[in-house]
Scaffold this motif. Structure first.
Motif, PDB file in Angstrom:
ATOM      1  N   VAL A 100       1.034  -1.339  -0.133  1.00  0.00           N
ATOM      2  CA  VAL A 100       0.242   0.233   0.160  1.00  0.00           C
ATOM      3  C   VAL A 100       0.827   1.444  -0.288  1.00  0.00           C
ATOM      4  CG1 VAL A 100      -1.939   1.153   0.922  1.00  0.00           C
ATOM      5  CG2 VAL A 100      -2.260  -1.098   1.438  1.00  0.00           C
ATOM      6  N   LEU A 101       1.968   1.468   0.750  1.00  0.00           N
ATOM      7  CA  LEU A 101       2.307   2.403   1.066  1.00  0.00           C
ATOM      8  C   LEU A 101       3.160   2.539  -0.332  1.00  0.00           C
ATOM      9  CD1 LEU A 101       3.927   2.669   4.851  1.00  0.00           C
ATOM     10  CD2 LEU A 101       2.003   3.398   4.061  1.00  0.00           C
ATOM     11  N   LEU A 103       3.124   1.775  -3.056  1.00  0.00           N
ATOM     12  CA  LEU A 103       2.275   1.753  -4.180  1.00  0.00           C
ATOM     13  C   LEU A 103       1.482   3.242  -4.831  1.00  0.00           C
ATOM     14  CD1 LEU A 103       0.557  -1.340  -5.097  1.00  0.00           C
ATOM     15  CD2 LEU A 103       1.493  -0.517  -6.425  1.00  0.00           C
ATOM     16  N   VAL A 104       1.463   3.864  -3.634  1.00  0.00           N
ATOM     17  CA  VAL A 104       0.380   5.417  -2.892  1.00  0.00           C
ATOM     18  C   VAL A 104       1.750   6.181  -3.219  1.00  0.00           C
ATOM     19  CG1 VAL A 104      -0.652   6.638  -1.633  1.00  0.00           C
ATOM     20  CG2 VAL A 104      -1.370   4.740  -1.600  1.00  0.00           C
ATOM     21  N   LEU A 105       3.053   6.612  -2.637  1.00  0.00           N
ATOM     22  CA  LEU A 105       3.960   6.992  -2.987  1.00  0.00           C
ATOM     23  C   LEU A 105       4.507   7.166  -3.766  1.00  0.00           C
ATOM     24  CD1 LEU A 105       5.882   7.046   0.844  1.00  0.00           C
ATOM     25  CD2 LEU A 105       3.871   8.323  -0.290  1.00  0.00           C
ATOM     26  N   PHE A 107       3.217   6.199  -6.818  1.00  0.00           N
ATOM     27  CA  PHE A 107       2.314   6.918  -7.358  1.00  0.00           C
ATOM     28  C   PHE A 107       2.709   8.410  -8.098  1.00  0.00           C
ATOM     29  CE2 PHE A 107      -1.386   8.260  -9.418  1.00  0.00           C
ATOM     30  CZ  PHE A 107      -1.553   8.089 -10.205  1.00  0.00           C
ATOM     31  N   ALA A 108       2.997   8.386  -6.576  1.00  0.00           N
ATOM     32  CA  ALA A 108       2.724  10.242  -6.042  1.00  0.00           C
ATOM     33  C   ALA A 108       4.392  10.828  -6.745  1.00  0.00           C
ATOM     34  CB  ALA A 108       2.552  11.151  -4.964  1.00  0.00           C
ATOM     35  N   THR A 185      10.071   0.825   3.218  1.00  0.00           N
ATOM     36  CA  THR A 185       8.906   1.857   1.595  1.00  0.00           C
ATOM     37  C   THR A 185      10.181   3.382   1.529  1.00  0.00           C
ATOM     38  OG1 THR A 185       7.399   1.874   2.828  1.00  0.00           O
ATOM     39  CG2 THR A 185       7.366   3.081   1.695  1.00  0.00           C
ATOM     40  N   THR A 189       9.995   2.184  -2.606  1.00  0.00           N
ATOM     41  CA  THR A 189       9.850   3.028  -3.764  1.00  0.00           C
ATOM     42  C   THR A 189       9.496   3.751  -4.464  1.00  0.00           C
ATOM     43  OG1 THR A 189       8.214   3.553  -1.590  1.00  0.00           O
ATOM     44  CG2 THR A 189       7.497   5.142  -3.465  1.00  0.00           C
TER      45      THR A 189
END
Length: 311
Positions: A100-101, A103-105, A107-108, A185, A189
């Protein structure tokens, strides 16, 4: 008649010539691939088969000559061990949190790197630094930063009055796993960001322009243009994230070795404990095979959902 005979003799070879080259062309790619396939089969296949066989045997290093076939006894022993259930839960938590972390970070970061900004090339180079730094160096640096007595982070928190005493980041059961998740992460990331950035660059500009002409705002373009356009990249990044997170032995062992009190014990560290603390290679192989089966099932589902539907 002579003309007819010449036409027939000229036509006959023409109908037979393509068949032989076609057969040779069909075999030639396999001939080129055979050495690589055999090499990969030996390098990857042999350890898996050897680990599978070991998992069915009583194999303890301190009992030389006592190896024997015991069937599923190792699997029964590890599956009924409460430590395995705890390690399995920690593995799921570790994998889901990283997924989750990251993918979200990621993508940002990918969206930010995709913008036409000044110094974009330099920014992209800086972003991937955590990913390319060796894990050993990462462990040494962060262990120094998080040191409870002389670590700069604790000194800063104390000077700012945010804490009354130095937190035991890696020695406290309540903070050890969250800290390791954040460190993982931070390191991985950038890889997710690079994968998603590659997907963003494949979306045609015409789709964005058409959406803007239709009056679509940023949220609508994100939902109907960007996300569908990089769906495959998201699936690939997610699969890789879960795979290397679950198998990330160094990211835990070099910081906590599964502690404190088993708070960061995962299936990889448990297999290591079985093999090199208890010297029970049979049970260690059984844990490794359970983990291998989970990742193999996950990969199969991914290829079916993502690649199979395309066909």
């Amino acid at each position: 008649m002579a003309t007819t005979h010449l036409k027939e003799s000229a036509a006959a070879p023409a109908s037979r010539v393509p068949s032989a080259p076609r057969r040779r062309r069909g075999r030639r790619p396999w001939a080129y691939l055979a050495p690589a396939v055999l090499l990969l089969g030996g390098v990857l296949g042999y350890p898996v088969l050897d680990g599978l066989w070991t998992s069915f045997n009583h194999s303890i290093l301190t009992q030389p000559g006592a190896d024997r076939f015991t069937g599923l006894s190792n699997y029964v022993a590890v599956l009924t061990d409460p430590v395995l259930l705890t390690a399995a839960w920690h593995t799921v938590l570790w994998g889901v949190a990283n997924l989750v972390l990251q993918l979200v970070l990621g993508f940002a970061l990918a969206m930010l790197m995709h913008q036409k900004l000044a110094g974009r090339a330099f920014f992209r180079s800086v972003v991937i630094i955590p990913w390319i730094v060796p894990s050993v160096v990462v462990a040494l640096v962060w262990r120094f930063l998080l040191d409870p007595t002389s670590g700069p982070l604790n000194q800063l928190l104390l000077n700012l009055g945010l804490v009354d005493q130095s937190p035991q980041w890696l020695a406290d059961e309540s903070t050890a796993m969250p800290v390791l998740i954040l460190l993982s992460t931070w390191k991985w990331t950038p890889l997710v960001a690079v994968i998603l950035l590659a997907g963003l660059q494949t979306i045609p500009k015409e789709l964005h322009e058409a959406a803007m002409l239709d009056g679509a705002g940023a949220p609508q373009r994100l939902r109907y243009v960007i996300i569908p356009g990089i769906r495959t990249s998201i699936a690939l990044a997610g699969l890789l994230t879960v795979g290397y997170s679950v198998n990330n032995f160094n990211g835990i062992w070099m910081f906590t070795r599964g502690g404190p009190a088993g708070a960061t014990e995962t299936l990889t560290t448990l297999a290591y404990q079985y093999a090199f603390t208890q010297f029970d290679f049979g049970r260690a192989a059984a844990v490794a095979m359970i983990l291998f089966a989970f990742l193999f099932l996950l990969s199969t589902v991914y290829f079916y959902l993502v690649e199979g539907r395309k066909r």
